[in-house]
Design a protein around this motif. Structure first.
Motif, mmCIF file in Angstrom:
data_model
loop_
_atom_site.group_PDB
_atom_site.id
_atom_site.type_symbol
_atom_site.label_atom_id
_atom_site.label_comp_id
_atom_site.label_asym_id
_atom_site.label_seq_id
_atom_site.Cartn_x
_atom_site.Cartn_y
_atom_site.Cartn_z
ATOM 1 N N PRO B 41 0.585 -1.212 -0.447
ATOM 2 C CA PRO B 41 -0.144 -0.019 0.291
ATOM 3 C C PRO B 41 1.191 1.254 0.034
ATOM 4 O O PRO B 41 1.882 1.097 0.947
ATOM 5 C CB PRO B 41 -0.860 -0.262 1.467
ATOM 6 C CG PRO B 41 -0.084 -0.778 1.878
ATOM 7 C CD PRO B 41 1.020 -1.529 1.165
ATOM 8 N N ALA B 42 0.676 2.569 -0.619
ATOM 9 C CA ALA B 42 0.664 3.294 -0.292
ATOM 10 C C ALA B 42 0.942 3.781 0.830
ATOM 11 O O ALA B 42 0.398 3.889 1.469
ATOM 12 C CB ALA B 42 0.363 4.514 -1.238
ATOM 13 N N GLU B 43 1.860 4.841 1.459
ATOM 14 C CA GLU B 43 2.538 4.757 2.734
ATOM 15 C C GLU B 43 1.496 6.612 3.335
ATOM 16 O O GLU B 43 1.083 7.168 2.326
ATOM 17 C CB GLU B 43 3.463 5.053 3.081
ATOM 18 C CG GLU B 43 3.581 5.061 4.987
ATOM 19 C CD GLU B 43 3.785 5.675 5.883
ATOM 20 O OE1 GLU B 43 3.483 6.190 6.621
ATOM 21 O OE2 GLU B 43 3.956 7.281 5.067
ATOM 22 N N GLN B 46 4.194 9.422 3.117
ATOM 23 C CA GLN B 46 5.111 9.267 2.098
ATOM 24 C C GLN B 46 4.142 8.867 0.693
ATOM 25 O O GLN B 46 5.408 9.235 -0.190
ATOM 26 C CB GLN B 46 5.782 8.847 2.460
ATOM 27 C CG GLN B 46 6.695 8.947 3.479
ATOM 28 C CD GLN B 46 7.886 7.841 3.963
ATOM 29 O OE1 GLN B 46 8.921 7.943 3.326
ATOM 30 N NE2 GLN B 46 7.863 7.329 4.880
ATOM 31 N N GLY B 47 3.214 8.616 0.355
ATOM 32 C CA GLY B 47 2.438 7.900 -0.456
ATOM 33 C C GLY B 47 3.372 6.770 -0.769
ATOM 34 O O GLY B 47 3.510 5.943 -0.311
ATOM 35 N N GLU B 48 3.838 7.011 -2.537
ATOM 36 C CA GLU B 48 4.523 5.639 -3.178
ATOM 37 C C GLU B 48 6.040 5.488 -2.983
ATOM 38 O O GLU B 48 6.258 4.507 -3.357
ATOM 39 C CB GLU B 48 3.901 5.851 -4.586
ATOM 40 C CG GLU B 48 2.737 6.307 -5.095
ATOM 41 C CD GLU B 48 1.836 5.237 -5.009
ATOM 42 O OE1 GLU B 48 2.177 3.887 -5.304
ATOM 43 O OE2 GLU B 48 0.496 5.610 -4.597
#
Lengths: 154, 242
Positions: B41-43, B46-48
């Motif tokens: 999953p994306a954080e 922080q995302g990807e």
């Protein structure tokens, strides 16, 4: 004593001396080697006005404001014990949000405001999937508590 | 342990163990990288960019682990004069240096989106760069010793002295204010969700197997070098006698 025991003892003594020397060096470096000041340190022993330093801490909730000129933002950086007001003109990093960590590069002004030339975002050690963000805060905390073991590593 | 001191016995084990470690290590790394790129999953913040975690953290641990291996092998060589220990230390240096370099490169790529900077002269980043330089120094020193002749104890002493940097890297984020966050994983504790933690640990197993395979392959190559040299020397002596 056999030769190999002699060598072992010699090496252990040498290693202990070496580690002791490095610990002393690290102790002497403890302030200089720090990457930034936290607000408490800045309040206790402030750097000279105009000297280039870094300030690190948490952006306080509700403190982020855009000033009248539209490009300057002001916010308060705190560490739970002291706070420093900060101003910055420029593009904010993606991870810059209220309640999150920040490192500001800049200088302290005479009035106690920190003028930042550059902002770096600092993230914490928690890794949580994005899906949890859409839940209410209480739900998310529960999921985090269930999926991480031992709680926050602090 | 002294059973493995015999190079012949070591070689019979290493012959089948080397490909096994290399293949299983690469397979696990491929699987965890696939998971990291397409299924993790994306954080939340922080995302990807969090996907680089599955390379950055194992290479960092193994960069530090490689020098720990050099230090232990150097101690065994200096104290017990174990014939394979010096070779094991020399064989760990190149993969250790490569993993440290990978950690620095992936960390820099990650730092740009996460912190807003490619590089900062911060305690953690600087001590990791020092580790890379220590590796390069160790590799040149041990090569100079094996080519020019000289005591193999000199690189062993260097390997032992350099181990001082390992606790400095680990504690740099705790002793000094650092842009790098403190460790997410410590003994029995984790501040990481299971979606990140378990694949990360599996990726670390994969990278460790790969590391072990490279070390065995390099030890076999170094042993073959020594054997070839000894054979040449015997031949030269035989020719001189005749």
């Amino acid at each position: 004593m056999k030769a190999k025991h002699q060598r072992l003892v010699l090496i252990v003594i040498a290693l202990v001396a070496l580690i002791g020397a490095s610990l002393l060096a690290i102790y002497a470096l403890r302030n200089q080697a720090s990457y930034f000041y936290v607000p408490k340190q800045m309040a206790e022993s402030p750097p000279e006005v105009g000297q280039a330093v870094r300030l690190g801490g948490m952006v306080q909730e509700g403190s982020l404001e855009t000033l009248a000129d539209g490009v300057t933002v002001s916010f308060i950086v705190g560490d739970g014990e002291a706070t420093v007001p900060v101003r910055f003109s420029g593009i904010l990093p993606d991870l810059f949000v209220e309640g999150s960590g920040v490192v500001a590069e800049g200088r302290l002004e005479a009035d106690g405001t920190f003028m930042a030339d550059n902002l770096l975002a600092k993230h914490d050690e928690n890794y949580v999937p994005r899906e949890l963000q859409d839940m209410t805060e209480h739900q998310a905390e529960q999921v985090v508590a269930e999926t991480t073991t031992g709680g926050k590593a602090e | 342990m002294h059973g493995f001191a015999n190079p012949k016995r070591f070689l019979t084990i290493a012959r089948w163990l080397t490909p096994l470690l290399l293949v299983s290590g690469l397979a696990i790394i491929a699987a965890t990288s696939w998971y990291g790129l397409f299924h993790a999953p994306a954080e939340r913040l922080q995302g990807e960019s969090v996907r680089i975690l599955f390379i950055h953290v194992p290479t960092a641990w193994l960069g530090m682990g490689g020098w720990s291996a050099i230090a232990i092998a150097s101690l065994v060589e200096l104290v017990w004069r174990h014939p394979l220990a010096g070779l094991a230390a020399r064989a760990s240096a190149v993969p250790g240096a490569i993993f440290t370099a990978l950690c620095l490169v992936t960390g820099s790529l990650w730092g740009r989106p996460a912190w807003g900077t490619w590089w900062e002269w911060d305690g953690r980043l600087t001590s990791m760069l020092v580790l890379l330089f220590l590796y390069l120094g160790y590799i040149s020193l041990s090569q100079a010793v094996s080519r020019e002749g000289g005591s193999s104890r000199i690189p062993a002493i260097f390997g032992l002295v350099g181990v001082v940097n390992i606790p400095i890297i680990h504690y740099s984020v705790l002793w000094w204010n650092s842009i790098h966050q403190p460790p997410s994983i410590s003994m029995g504790k984790s501040a990481m969700s299971g979606e990140f933690l378990w694949p990360l640990l599996l990726a670390t197993v994969g990278f460790s197997l790969l590391f072990g395979g490279i070390v065995l392959a390099r030890m076999r190559a170094l042993l073959a070098d020594i054997q070839a040299e000894a054979r040449l020397r015997r031949k030269a002596l035989g020719a001189a006698d005749a």
